[in-house]
Design a protein around this motif. Structure first.
Motif, PDB file in Angstrom:
ATOM      1  N   ARG A   7       1.031  -1.132  -0.032  1.00  0.00           N
ATOM      2  CA  ARG A   7      -0.248   0.170  -0.008  1.00  0.00           C
ATOM      3  C   ARG A   7       0.740   1.401   0.181  1.00  0.00           C
ATOM      4  O   ARG A   7       0.460   2.112  -0.654  1.00  0.00           O
ATOM      5  CB  ARG A   7      -0.934   0.064   1.280  1.00  0.00           C
ATOM      6  N   VAL A   8       2.182   0.973   0.404  1.00  0.00           N
ATOM      7  CA  VAL A   8       3.355   1.978   0.904  1.00  0.00           C
ATOM      8  C   VAL A   8       2.929   2.784  -1.098  1.00  0.00           C
ATOM      9  O   VAL A   8       2.920   4.068  -1.005  1.00  0.00           O
ATOM     10  CB  VAL A   8       4.546   2.024   0.924  1.00  0.00           C
ATOM     11  N   ASN A  64      13.035  -5.261  -5.076  1.00  0.00           N
ATOM     12  CA  ASN A  64      13.018  -5.087  -3.998  1.00  0.00           C
ATOM     13  C   ASN A  64      11.596  -3.869  -3.697  1.00  0.00           C
ATOM     14  O   ASN A  64      12.196  -2.641  -3.888  1.00  0.00           O
ATOM     15  CB  ASN A  64      13.392  -5.624  -2.694  1.00  0.00           C
ATOM     16  N   LEU A  65      11.269  -4.012  -2.411  1.00  0.00           N
ATOM     17  CA  LEU A  65      10.690  -2.961  -2.173  1.00  0.00           C
ATOM     18  C   LEU A  65      11.288  -2.328  -1.367  1.00  0.00           C
ATOM     19  O   LEU A  65      11.333  -0.451  -1.918  1.00  0.00           O
ATOM     20  CB  LEU A  65       9.187  -3.213  -0.877  1.00  0.00           C
ATOM     21  N   VAL A  66      12.518  -1.840  -0.838  1.00  0.00           N
ATOM     22  CA  VAL A  66      13.801  -1.207  -0.531  1.00  0.00           C
ATOM     23  C   VAL A  66      13.735   0.345  -1.652  1.00  0.00           C
ATOM     24  O   VAL A  66      13.891   1.246  -1.895  1.00  0.00           O
ATOM     25  CB  VAL A  66      14.852  -1.516   0.251  1.00  0.00           C
ATOM     26  N   ASP A  67      14.534  -1.153  -2.856  1.00  0.00           N
ATOM     27  CA  ASP A  67      14.700   0.402  -4.071  1.00  0.00           C
ATOM     28  C   ASP A  67      13.277   0.759  -4.856  1.00  0.00           C
ATOM     29  O   ASP A  67      13.740   1.643  -4.969  1.00  0.00           O
ATOM     30  CB  ASP A  67      15.354  -1.188  -5.056  1.00  0.00           C
ATOM     31  N   GLU A  68      12.597  -0.047  -4.899  1.00  0.00           N
ATOM     32  CA  GLU A  68      11.508   0.631  -5.585  1.00  0.00           C
ATOM     33  C   GLU A  68      10.641   1.471  -4.104  1.00  0.00           C
ATOM     34  O   GLU A  68      10.826   3.215  -4.910  1.00  0.00           O
ATOM     35  CB  GLU A  68      10.114  -0.129  -5.050  1.00  0.00           C
ATOM     36  N   TRP A  69      10.907   2.242  -3.143  1.00  0.00           N
ATOM     37  CA  TRP A  69      10.320   3.183  -2.446  1.00  0.00           C
ATOM     38  C   TRP A  69      11.709   4.201  -2.143  1.00  0.00           C
ATOM     39  O   TRP A  69      11.410   5.700  -2.553  1.00  0.00           O
ATOM     40  CB  TRP A  69      10.358   3.276  -0.865  1.00  0.00           C
TER      41      TRP A  69
END
Length: 170
Positions: A7-8, A64-69
């Motif tokens: 959802r972020v 991954n989500l870290v890279d996305e954010w």
């Protein structure tokens, strides 16, 4: 309450489309302990997406989500709490709805009964001495690849901020 990290990005993009900066505190411990743990993935409703590769939780894997954010430029602050993928449940923190303690909510996300162990979220940064940890499986939990996850994403985040020279790295 939602534990779904998917959802972020949609929320951040919706806020930014309105011209408002989105400031995100990155605490990946809530994602790390879900890796390899179907029960925790079910709490977030994301087991199918993770198993199908539509969502990548592992900070070592591409996409991954870290890279996305970080690519969105929304990470303004980071807090680090040690967590490992699929860590052991906390046998020292038993659920008791009549005795409130900070680490155990009255209405937990998982279906639990009185006496069930707490979730395996937090982990000591340093390897505990014998008798200082609740789980006999600790040696396997302290293997480098699993523990290294808790150290990987902060390093990635700090490098991105340094290389970018901005408090909003992209």
């Amino acid at each position: 309450m939602s534990e779904d990290p998917r959802r972020v990005t949609p929320v951040a993009e919706a806020v930014m489309r309105r011209g408002v900066p989105f400031n995100f505190t990155l605490d990946y411990s809530h994602v790390l302990y879900k890796i390899g743990n179907d029960e925790e993935l079910d709490v977030a409703g994301m087991r199918d997406d993770v198993h199908a590769g539509r969502v990548v939780l592992d900070p070592f894997e591409p996409g991954n989500l870290v890279d996305e954010w970080l690519a969105l430029g929304i990470v303004r602050w980071m807090q680090v709490r040690a967590a490992v993928p699929n860590g052991p449940r906390n046998a020292w923190a038993r659920h008791d709805p009549d005795a409130q303690v900070a680490a155990l909510p009255r209405y937990p996300s998982l279906p639990v009964k009185r006496g069930d162990p707490g979730r395996g979220i937090l982990y000591p940064f340093m390897k505990p001495a014998p008798g200082e940890w609740h789980s006999p499986g600790m040696p396997t939990c302290w293997s480098r690849p699993r523990k290294w996850c808790a150290r990987c994403w902060p390093t990635t985040t700090a490098r991105r901020h340094r290389a970018c020279g901005s408090s909003r790295p992209k």
